[in-house]
Scaffold this motif. Sequence first.
Motif, PDB file in Angstrom:
ATOM      1  N   GLY A   1      58.454  -8.388  -0.702  1.00  0.00           N
ATOM      2  CA  GLY A   1      58.475  -9.839  -0.885  1.00  0.00           C
ATOM      3  C   GLY A   1      59.233 -10.103  -2.175  1.00  0.00           C
ATOM      4  N   TRP A   2      59.966 -11.201  -2.243  1.00  0.00           N
ATOM      5  CA  TRP A   2      60.862 -11.356  -3.381  1.00  0.00           C
ATOM      6  C   TRP A   2      60.113 -11.550  -4.694  1.00  0.00           C
ATOM      7  N   ASN A   3      58.962 -12.217  -4.650  1.00  0.00           N
ATOM      8  CA  ASN A   3      58.212 -12.382  -5.909  1.00  0.00           C
ATOM      9  C   ASN A   3      57.734 -11.033  -6.431  1.00  0.00           C
ATOM     10  N   SER A   4      57.231 -10.201  -5.523  1.00  0.00           N
ATOM     11  CA  SER A   4      56.781  -8.864  -5.933  1.00  0.00           C
ATOM     12  C   SER A   4      57.952  -8.075  -6.515  1.00  0.00           C
ATOM     13  N   THR A   5      59.101  -8.194  -5.874  1.00  0.00           N
ATOM     14  CA  THR A   5      60.289  -7.475  -6.360  1.00  0.00           C
ATOM     15  C   THR A   5      60.647  -7.923  -7.778  1.00  0.00           C
ATOM     16  N   VAL A   6      60.679  -9.245  -7.971  1.00  0.00           N
ATOM     17  CA  VAL A   6      61.037  -9.788  -9.281  1.00  0.00           C
ATOM     18  C   VAL A   6      60.011  -9.348 -10.334  1.00  0.00           C
ATOM     19  N   GLU A   7      58.734  -9.375  -9.960  1.00  0.00           N
ATOM     20  CA  GLU A   7      57.684  -8.981 -10.910  1.00  0.00           C
ATOM     21  C   GLU A   7      57.830  -7.493 -11.271  1.00  0.00           C
ATOM     22  N   SER A   8      58.258  -6.694 -10.310  1.00  0.00           N
ATOM     23  CA  SER A   8      58.476  -5.278 -10.577  1.00  0.00           C
ATOM     24  C   SER A   8      59.670  -5.089 -11.521  1.00  0.00           C
TER      25      SER A   8
ATOM     26  N   ALA B   1      59.297 -11.261   7.668  1.00  0.00           N
ATOM     27  CA  ALA B   1      60.189 -12.247   7.015  1.00  0.00           C
ATOM     28  C   ALA B   1      61.537 -11.587   6.672  1.00  0.00           C
ATOM     29  N   GLU B   2      62.051 -11.849   5.451  1.00  0.00           N
ATOM     30  CA  GLU B   2      63.373 -11.291   5.090  1.00  0.00           C
ATOM     31  C   GLU B   2      63.219  -9.953   4.363  1.00  0.00           C
ATOM     32  N   GLN B   3      62.021  -9.354   4.451  1.00  0.00           N
ATOM     33  CA  GLN B   3      61.724  -8.168   3.635  1.00  0.00           C
ATOM     34  C   GLN B   3      62.574  -6.943   3.979  1.00  0.00           C
TER      35      GLN B   3
ATOM     36  N   TRP C   1      42.898  -8.821  -2.903  1.00  0.00           N
ATOM     37  CA  TRP C   1      43.679  -9.481  -3.962  1.00  0.00           C
ATOM     38  C   TRP C   1      43.486  -8.789  -5.300  1.00  0.00           C
ATOM     39  N   ALA C   2      44.551  -8.663  -6.072  1.00  0.00           N
ATOM     40  CA  ALA C   2      44.472  -8.094  -7.427  1.00  0.00           C
ATOM     41  C   ALA C   2      45.349  -8.937  -8.344  1.00  0.00           C
ATOM     42  N   PRO C   3      45.097  -8.900  -9.647  1.00  0.00           N
ATOM     43  CA  PRO C   3      45.973  -9.659 -10.575  1.00  0.00           C
ATOM     44  C   PRO C   3      47.298  -8.913 -10.733  1.00  0.00           C
TER      45      PRO C   3
ATOM     46  N   GLY D   1      51.829  -7.942  -0.801  1.00  0.00           N
ATOM     47  CA  GLY D   1      52.028  -9.380  -0.981  1.00  0.00           C
ATOM     48  C   GLY D   1      50.797 -10.193  -0.658  1.00  0.00           C
ATOM     49  N   SER D   2      51.014 -11.485  -0.405  1.00  0.00           N
ATOM     50  CA  SER D   2      49.867 -12.372  -0.240  1.00  0.00           C
ATOM     51  C   SER D   2      49.285 -12.317   1.163  1.00  0.00           C
ATOM     52  N   GLY D   3      49.999 -11.732   2.132  1.00  0.00           N
ATOM     53  CA  GLY D   3      49.449 -11.735   3.486  1.00  0.00           C
ATOM     54  C   GLY D   3      49.786 -10.515   4.323  1.00  0.00           C
TER      55      GLY D   3
END
Length: 472
Positions: free
Chosen positions: A367-374, A388-390, A347-349, A276-278
Amino acid sequence: MARKPNVVIFPSPGMGHLIPLVELSKKLVLAHDLSITLIVPSLGPPSKAQTQVLESLSPGSINHILLPPTNPSDFPAGTRAETLICLTVAQAVPALRDELKLLVETSGKPVALVADFFCTDTFDVAREFDVPSYLAVLTNAMTLSMLLDLPRLDEEVSGEYGDMDSPIRFPGCKVDVLGPDLPDPVLDRKDEAYKWFMHNLRRTNLAEGFIVNSFTELEGETIQFLQENVMSKNKPIYPIGPIFQSGSSNDSADPSGCLKWLDTKPTGSVVFVSFGSGGTLSSEQLKELALGLETSQQNFLWVVRSPNDAAANASYFNSRSGSNPLDFLPEGFVERTKGRGLVVPSWAPQMQVLSHVATGGFVSHCGWNSTVESIVNGVPLIAWPLYAEQRMNAVLLEKDFEIALRPKAGENGVIGREEIARVVKGLMEGEEGAAVRERMAKLKVAAAEAVTEEGSSTKSLGELVSKWKNGH
Ligand code: UPG
């Protein structure tokens, strides 16, 4: 020419909050002819990634206002990230008030204010101007269910939730979570972060409705249960996902050449590793991960961050730390895995990496964004939650959706190299990997259907926008 109805969107600091709210903004502009004012508070100077995202927006339809950053070192040492986020938001409230005043005077009253969970202080300001507030739950319905159930737990449970003996089944959910799986700010009830959490939770009552980055085909039963049994009728839940990063195709977004490297690899052969981002690991865990990837003999693309016990200012926002993350890898690792592995700093695209045909698996912090992107790219996961909520997300991914394998940590809390190699091999070559891959392929189709013209999320977003346009 009539002015377009304007929506004010206020993301809390952190790329995981900014990215989905920027993507929602784009959708509202393109599909619903709204104009957006993004008001962006910043904890510390904006990162390169944040600047890139904001600068990519076309002014006119999406105007953004970057508020003067707060300085993390102005707050007491050891203050938790969630508290820093909430303090930054609290400091941004007067600027939001000024901005709303200006908008009302110059271009008319915005039709809505949308803010995420850490920003409910903004709802008071919206009220002052008679602008309806909406809570953007940037995670899943299970987390929403936990949030709605937390006041009950707060009343009924004495002591820490992490010490609870029995598992918890949140309303409408299909799987249990254990006390220690609850989000970090909830696990220490004496910490400021818990007080902020409860502060925001109480204020969610001020929202007219909740937006969730999920979709009916993924969590329909939980959403329906919450809507019918937990929420009042006039407080709807709008599942509008998947909302995900659209990505940029220019080379400046890929300075390490990840995509060119992926072009040289066979279809589905690369495991992508990113937290994720951090997200950061300890030095020991970083070393075990490196040696695990090496032992697995699989192709890998790894976004490496400096370990959290070695970097000077390691934290949730540590992607800005000055040290070179590659210096912390085991001696000779990069040379030994050359050709088979690519390690890139910080960082990677990610969205383009996940959509690349060579990518066949994703080691993720959930992270939820990573999950959704997957999910939208049909890439099965190895769930490696950090904070967090991971940990709750990891349970959902492994036990409910069945789209992730999960490595086991040893008694010292570290996931050893053999275990990592076993799970990575299992995902890329084993029967257990084939099963989660098949399930993920089905979810990919369902996610795409949810956002077609007739899809469930398209309808849900349409209902929300028509409510805004009709002045409810
Ligand atoms: N990203 C990149 N490149 C990288 C790393 C991340 O593009 O090298 C993007 C990624 O594609 C995603 C976002 O950054 O869009 C990261 O979001 P997410 O996967 O949700 O992780 P966090 O940044 O850690 O997100 C925070 C919380 C997480 C929560 C999320 C939404 O840590 O637990 O689910 O916010 O509330």
